[in-house]
Every structure is written in structure tokens, then in C-alpha cells.
Design a protein around this motif. Structure first.
Motif, short mmCIF file in Angstrom:
data_model
loop_
_atom_site.label_atom_id
_atom_site.label_comp_id
_atom_site.label_asym_id
_atom_site.label_seq_id
_atom_site.Cartn_x
_atom_site.Cartn_y
_atom_site.Cartn_z
N ALA A 61 0.68 -1.13 0.02
CA ALA A 61 0.15 -0.07 0.13
C ALA A 61 0.78 1.23 0.16
O ALA A 61 0.37 2.38 -0.10
CB ALA A 61 -0.91 -0.13 1.37
N ILE A 62 2.24 1.05 0.22
CA ILE A 62 3.12 2.36 0.36
C ILE A 62 3.94 2.53 -0.78
O ILE A 62 4.64 1.39 -1.33
CB ILE A 62 3.87 2.22 1.71
N ASP A 84 -1.70 4.20 0.11
CA ASP A 84 -2.94 3.97 -0.84
C ASP A 84 -3.91 3.17 0.07
O ASP A 84 -3.87 2.06 0.40
CB ASP A 84 -2.52 2.91 -2.17
N TYR A 85 -5.04 4.05 0.52
CA TYR A 85 -5.95 3.38 1.34
C TYR A 85 -6.91 2.47 0.72
O TYR A 85 -7.78 1.79 1.29
CB TYR A 85 -6.82 4.48 2.01
N GLY A 86 -6.82 2.18 -0.48
CA GLY A 86 -7.61 0.98 -1.41
C GLY A 86 -6.92 -0.17 -0.89
O GLY A 86 -7.56 -1.43 -1.13
N ARG A 87 -5.66 -0.24 -0.23
CA ARG A 87 -5.03 -1.44 0.05
C ARG A 87 -4.63 -1.39 1.52
O ARG A 87 -4.42 -2.67 2.01
CB ARG A 87 -3.58 -1.54 -0.84
N PHE A 119 -7.95 9.12 -1.95
CA PHE A 119 -7.74 8.25 -0.86
C PHE A 119 -6.33 7.55 -0.85
O PHE A 119 -5.96 6.43 -0.56
CB PHE A 119 -8.63 7.08 -0.51
N ARG A 120 -5.46 8.36 -1.56
CA ARG A 120 -3.98 7.86 -1.61
C ARG A 120 -3.35 9.36 -1.54
O ARG A 120 -3.42 10.33 -2.23
CB ARG A 120 -3.91 7.41 -3.15
#
Lengths: 595, 181
Positions: A61-62, A84-87, A119-120
Motif C-alpha cells: 500500500a506504500i 494507498d488506502y485502497g490497500r 484516498f491516496r
């Protein structure tokens, strides 16, 4: 029916004005718990961009990305984590591994937006409302994913050590080295600080994997003197170590030494191989110090015929004649040089360029010349009485000790200076039984000498008088020399500048000692270059003018090491020699300078 | 714990220990678990089911299930444990004893892949709507691999290696010596 039953329904009204215990729906506020794992925050000033958060993230996510206004420096990659808050699964491993404690989580978790791209974001750099949140997850005490403490190095007992020249630092065992290697987070921030840009994380990983053959190959890629650097390197890498932010930096120098001490010299040859093509080109190297040897080694492996001209009887330069044997045993240096000559490098001893042969002659008979004559002479104290018989320079003293000459120092010695040469001279004087005192102009924390050297010198009984400025040297009674010195106060020079020592008027002392050793810097006599007729090279004082690739104004002549760079240590000279070898290779093969 | 001693022989309880005066643990065969829980609930005063949880042990190929029950009168909690095979991952439902058991069992089905046949709604998604991967709480679940496969890189994602980035910024002209072989 009783009266009570009739009144009961109305009695609840007495509570009508009280605050209800139940929560009202819909909820207007939903505060997270104090240690809730919400959106990330990252202190941009504290973060050094090591990327450990990215490495540990189980969801990928980073990303490490550039941020406007954050500069890349030797201790900061200039990158910052973007999440990445999708992950992200909010596990907080990234916070727990953070080498600087810059990364944390706020307790904010409610954020609604129709655009998924928002959301990233780069935590702490995009002005989110929770950036200054005091609440949320912080790494808790009581456990750590990082090991802040260095595996201790075994030292010789200073009382015993000071009676001989046996090596003081004993080196790591295989277990100790692997344990120390496991402290590395493999971020690679250290590589930029090394003048030779050695692939430090890779050779540390090879130690962890117990693959010393691979480790040796990595070392020799940019440094043909790892046993030397594993002992006496100024190790700028350790100042950049991410683990050093909160704990002891990884003992990179001792790990390098472990690799090379753990393998047999014949294994090094086997690991590296010895087959290379013959270019038919010839190169002369002047000076067999670390810079010259490094250049010669790589040129030989590129297929060129290299002859090194050395004025002394042995190779090694300042490593042999300037570093005492208790720090750099001669047999280890001999092994290292033997490996270099095994590549086909010829070293001609006892030949001084400018005396036995001229630079013009070399330039005429070789395809290229590399100048690495170093700074062999001591800088003058510029004080009255410097020529008194009881006064000698640190480099001269150390060289004479290395040559095995008998030296009478007497019972008391004063050393002037604060660099590694001053410490080497003082610790060597202790080994001659002298009571030794170092006089240094600034404070101890300003001393250019390695902190471990200062520490060990004190253990061996060397006294250090800081903020002491030598004023003059004079003849004293009973054949002694008087060192007149004055106390200094430190004058602030503004932020970011080193405070300057200023003499306090009227506070002077005289130390009467048998020998005064001056070690305030080194210089060189470059008349052999100035006197050359055809092979003209630009010089400035005691420095040869050459660029990053070792190229001088003369297309055929290259230079590097202490005589060129302003760093003046072994690893910088080795790096200069390496880069110059590449330039020379390009020049002799194409006839053109490297562009 | 005296009560427990009485139960020991009848239910072949293999292990029992007191963690605190108000908390104990016992281990029983999976086949005897429902009967033991029924007696604890109906005869021994353990009327409340606090939770059901599981621990995955891939090393031994087992799941350890823990049913925490509570006796309000004695204020004592008892964790009843049982070990089942990881391969079959099958356990008798106890929703007939406690209605809320179906919720825990549904969660265990989703997170660990342990099935409780007959438990109402056991196959309905619990919190992982649309989940298609293996049960995520199993210890051999590879979070990274699942993420890479399921959440394809969003456009615009790009990362830099600190060491390469520093080289490009601070010493772009330097290349280490790699001999041609």
C-alpha cells in the motif's frame, strides 16, 4: 388497584430534564478510541525516507515518492511514504518498523468522498485535518522490531595493549557478525555517504545469508582494500545509518572487516577469478598508497599493463607509514597488496619521480599516467621554536616507527592536533612508555578524529587538554622543550557554523616536556609537477587540479587521492583511484577523454 | 473447579488449568464438546456464551477452537477448548444452545474456513463482502500475494528505491565495476 400503580407512569417525568444515558441516532460524531489506528500522520522533518514502511507493508500500500521542498541529502533520501488506502489494512506494521518514529496514525477514520483518488496521499505532507492529532496509534513501548544496540566489539585490555603493537580491535566472530548484520533494515541510505559507494546493504545481506564468496565479490567491486577499510575507514556510512537515528548505527566497518578476515586470501582469488583480456596499453601510477593501488588494481583487471612507481621500500603509503600497527597489522596490509600485484600490477620500489625519473619521461613512455602522491609532509605549526631538537611531526614520527627505527621520546610527550594522526601519534607514544598529553584548540566534540579512537586513547591513558592554543615553543631546563599554550574560549559563529576558539588574554601555561609532536595537517611538495616541461598539469598550492573523473588539464595525465581531494582519507583515495581507472580505460582505448 | 473435576471423567477432559481465580480453561474432544457445553449451560450455571474464537496451527495441521462461557452467579469464566483437523475444518454447531453462536460461527467460516453445518446463514458474508480469496486469518494466507492479485495497481502508482533515487540525485556519474564474464 393501588394508588402507587396509578402514579407510577407519571413519576418517570422527573427524569425528563436529565441527560440521557443512551446515544441519539443518527450519530453526529464518532470519535475513534484514543489509540485507534486511523489515517497516517508523518513528521516530514523527522522522516529520512528510508522506506522501511514500504518494505514491511504486507499489502503493497506504500510508495516512496518525491515531495516538493524535501531535499535529497546524504542522510535523507528525500522520498516520503504515500499511502494507498485502497490497500491499507490498518495493521500499523509501518508505524512499528519506522526507524525514526516519524510515522504514526491518527484516530481519525471517517472521511467520505466520491473521488477514490483522494484516498491516496503522502502522509503528513498534504495538510490533512488530522496531521496534528495527538490521539491515535503510536508505537508502544516494551517491544521493538528494530534492535537499537550494536553487538559489542571485543577490545584488547588497554593496559596490556599499551605495552606492545598488537592489534587492539579483535574483530567479530561469525555469530556476532550475523547478529549485527540482522540489525540492518536494508534501506541503502548509507551508500551515498561512502566515497566508493560500496553496496553496503548487499554485503551485509551476504553475511546474514552466510555467503562470504558473494560478500567478497561485492566488496571488490569498488574497493580493492577491504581489510584496510574494515579497520581504519572513516566510515561516513555509519553516520547515515537509519538505525543510528534511534540507536547505535550498524557496525558497517566491523562487518566489512569480518568478511575479509573470515576468508583465506586464496579464496578471494578464487571468488574473483583472474582471466582478463590484454589491451596492450600501458599506464604509470605514481605512488603506491590507497589511491594508486586502487587505480592500478582496476586498470589491471580491465586488461592494461600497470607499473606503480613508489619512492619507499614498501607499498601502502599512509596506510603503512601513517597508521600504527595496532590499528592496521602489517601482515594484513601485505596480503591486501599481494592480491593487487597478483593481478599483474608491477610495483617499482625506491623510485622517486622528480629525482630518479621525471614526469615528462613517464608521460612519454606510457599511454597514461595517474598521479597519487598524497600529502606526505607535515604542515608547519608556524610557531617560534618549531625547529628545536625536541620537536618532530606526527607523520615523521609514525613513519620512523613503521620503518622500525629506534626513537627516543623521553618520559613526557605533548601532541598538538585533534585529528587521527594526532591520536595515532599519542597512542604510539604511550607504547613507548611516555606520559602523553594532546593539546587541541577546540572542544572534544569538534575533534576530527574518529570517536572510537578518542575513546580508546583515553582508555590507554592519553590525556586530552581541549581549548588549548599553542603560542610558542621554547628551550627549557634539562634538555626539555617548553610548550607555551593559552586557554581558549569558544566563540559562537551563528547557527550551523563551528564555534571558533579565541585566546583568553592572560591565561597562559607552559608545559615542559621531552618531546613535542605536531599533527595539525599535511601538505605536499609538488615541484616535480611544476618542473615538468611537456607534461604540464594544473596545480594549486599542494593540490593537483583534477575533476570528478580524475582528469587533469593534460589529457594523458590523471590524478586522485589526498593530492587532489579535500577529504584526505583512505576510502576517498580508493574511490578516486577507481573513477580514474575508468577514465583512463576510456582514454587509452579511444584516445579521447571520458565525457 | 470442583465442578470440573466431576465432569472430567465423563467428558474425557484432557487438560484443565486455572489462569485466574475467575478464569479457567479445559480441553475436550470435539465429539464431546456440544454435550459438555449443554451441561455447563443447563446444569452448571454457565448460561452465557461470551465468544467463540480460533487459532490456526499449520505446524500441527490443526485449529484450536475456544468457547468462552460465563457463570453469572459465581462470576467465573470458563474457556472450553477443542482441537480439530485443519484439513476437514469441520465442527458441530452450538446455535441450538445459544442463538448468538451462529454469528461467531459465520465469522469463523469466513475468517478461517471452518464450517459449522446447519448453523443459520453460516455461508453468508460476515464482513468481507465479495471476498474471493482463501480465508484471510489462516496463517498461510499470503497477504501480499492476495493484494497484488486482487487489487491491481491503480493508475498513477509509482515508487522509488531510496538508494537508486539518492544515486540519481547525488552521484549520477558513478557506476560500480562489473567485469564482463
Amino acid at each position: 388497584m393501588k394508588l402507587k400503580d396509578l402514579i407510577a407512569p407519571f413519576s418517570v417525568w422527573k427524569r425528563a430534564t436529565e441527560k440521557p444515558y443512551t446515544a441519539m441516532k443518527p450519530l453526529s460524531e464518532r470519535p475513534g478510541a484514543d489509540r485507534y489506528r486511523g489515517f497516517h500522520i508523518n513528521d516530514q522533518e523527522k522522516c529520512i525516507g528510508c522506506g522501511s514502511c514500504e518494505a514491511i507493508c504486507q499489502n503493497g500500500a506504500i510508495d516512496m515518492v518525491e515531495v516538493a521542498g524535501v531535499e535529497t541529502t546524504l542522510t535523507d533520501s528525500g522520498l516520503r511514504p504515500r499511502i494507498d488506502y485502497g490497500r491499507c489494512c490498518w495493521c500499523a506494521l509501518c508505524v512499528d518498523i519506522c526507524t525514526t518514529d516519524s510515522l504514526a496514525m491518527s484516530n481519525e477514520y471517517v472521511w467520505i468522498d466520491e473521488d477514490p483518488e483522494v484516498f491516496r496521499f503522502i502522509a503528513g505532507a498534504e495538510g490533512k485535518p488530522w496531521d496534528n492529532s495527538e490521539k491515535g496509534y503510536r508505537r508502544s513501548g516494551g517491544y521493538s522490531l528494530l534492535d537499537p544496540e550494536r553487538v559489542p566489539m571485543i577490545l584488547e585490555d588497554p593496559k596490556k595493549g599499551v605495552t606492545s603493537f598488537i592489534e587492539m580491535v579483535k574483530g567479530y566472530s561469525a555469530d556476532a557478525a550475523r547478529q549485527e548484520a540482522r540489525r540492518c533494515v536494508d534501506c541503502g541510505l548509507c551508500i551515498a555517504s561512502c566515497p566508493a559507494h560500496m553496496d553496503i546493504p548487499d554485503y551485509i545481506r551476504a553475511i546474514r545469508d552466510d555467503d562470504l564468496e558473494e560478500a567478497v565479490k561485492i566488496l571488490y567491486r569498488t574497493n580493492p582494500m577491504p581489510a584496510t577499510c574494515g579497520r581504519i575507514c572513516t566510515r561516513n556510512c555509519e553516520s547515515a545509518c537509519a538505525i543510528g537515528v534511534k540507536g547505535d548505527p550498524v557496525a558497517i566497518r566491523w562487518l566489512k572487516r569480518y568478511i575479509i578476515d573470515a576468508v583465506d586470501p586464496s579464496d578471494i582469488t578464487a571468488a574473483l577469478g583472474k582471466e582478463f583480456s590484454d589491451s596492450g596499453k600501458t599506464v604509470a601510477v605514481i605512488g603506491a598508497g590507497p589511491g594508486g593501488l586502487s587505480c592500478a588494481y582496476y586498470l589491471a583487471r580491465m586488461g592494461h599493463h600497470v607499473t606503480v612507481f613508489e619512492s619507499s621500500k614498501k607499498a601502502g603509503g599512509m596506510i603503512r607509514y601513517g597508521v600504527p600497527e595496532y590499528r592496521m597489522p602489517y601482515d594484513r596490509l601485505d596480503d591486501e597488496i599481494a592480491h593487487i600485484t597478483e593481478q599483474g600490477v608491477t610495483i617499482t620500489y625506491g623510485v622517486t619521480i622528480g629525482v630518479d625519473k621525471s614526469l615528462d619521461e613517464l608521460a612519454a613512455s606510457f599511454d597514461a599516467v595517474f598521479i597519487s602522491t598524497g600529502l606526505p609532509d607535515a604542515s608547519s605549526l608556524r610557531l617560534t621554536g618549531e625547529d628545536l631538537p625536541g620537536v618532530l611531526s606526527g607523520v615523521e614520527f609514525l613513519e620512523r616507527v613503521a620503518r622500525g627505527e629506534t626513537i627516543t621520546l623521553g618520559r613526557t610527550v605533548a601532541v598538538i592536533g585533534g585529528g587521527n594522526v594526532a591520536i595515532d601519534a599519542a597512542r604510539t607514544a604511550r607504547r613507548f612508555g611516555a606520559e602523553t598529553t594532546i593539546y587541541y584548540r577546540r572542544r572534544e566534540e569538534d575533534m576530527p578524529a574518529d570517536w572510537e579512537e578518542i575513546h580508546d586513547a583515553k582508555l590507554e591513558g592519553v590525556e586530552i587538554i581541549t581549548q588549548s592554543i599553542p603560542i610558542q615553543l621554547e628551550k627549557a631546563a634539562r634538555g626539555k622543550t617548553g610548550l607555551v599554550w593559552g586557554r581558549a574560549r569558544m566563540e559562537d559563529q551563528g547557527p550551523g557554523k563551528r564555534p571558533r576558539p579565541v585566546l583568553i588574554v592572560g591565561e597562559t601555561y607552559t608545559a615542559e616536556v621531552d618531546t613535542v609532536i605536531s599533527a595539525i595537517g599535511q601538505t605536499a611538495d609538488l615541484s616535480y609537477i611544476a618542473e615538468s616541461k611537456t607534461a604540464s598539469v594544473g596545480i594549486d598550492g599542494n593540490k593537483v587540479l583534477a575533476d570528478y573523473h580524475g582528469r587533469t588539464e593534460n589529457v594523458k595525465i590523471f590524478a586522485g587521492g589526498d593530492v587532489v581531494n579535500s577529504i584526505g582519507d583512505a576510502i576517498a583515495a580508493i574511490a578516486d583511484g577507481y573513477r580514474a581507472a575508468r577514465s583512463i580505460d576510456a582514454y587509452v582505448l579511444t584516445g579521447k577523454g571520458k565525457t | 473447579m470442583e465442578q470440573i473435576n466431576e465432569l472430567k471423567a465423563r467428558y474425557s477432559i484432557s487438560d484443565s488449568r486455572d489462569q485466574r481465580p475467575d478464569l479457567g480453561f479445559i480441553t475436550v474432544d470435539p465429539g464431546r464438546l456440544a454435550a459438555l457445553l449443554a451441561e455447563l449451560q443447563q446444569v452448571r450455571g454457565y448460561t452465557h456464551l461470551s465468544f467463540i474464537t480460533a487459532v490456526d496451527y499449520p505446524e500441527t495441521g490443526t485449529f484450536q477452537l475456544t468457547y468462552m462461557v460465563h457463570n453469572f452467579e459465581s462470576a467465573h469464566s470458563l474457556g472450553v477448548r477443542t482441537v480439530i483437523s485443519r484439513d476437514t475444518a469441520l465442527m458441530e454447531s452450538v446455535h441450538h444452545l445459544w442463538k448468538q453462536a451462529k454469528t461467531y460461527q459465520r465469522e469463523l467460516k469466513e475468517m478461517y474456513g471452518i464450517d459449522f453445518p446447519g448453523s443459520p446463514g453460516v455461508d453468508d458474508p460476515f464482513i468481507l463482502e465479495g471476498w474471493q480469496g482463501p480465508p484471510p486469518m489462516r496463517r498461510d494466507f499470503d497477504t501480499r500475494a492476495y493484494s497484488e492479485k486482487t487489487y491491481f495497481p491503480r493508475p498513477g502508482r509509482k515508487t522509488s528505491d531510496p538508494r537508486r533515487h539518492m544515486q540519481s540525485r547525488l552521484y549520477p556519474d558513478y557506476t560500480p565495476f562489473e567485469e564482463e564474464t
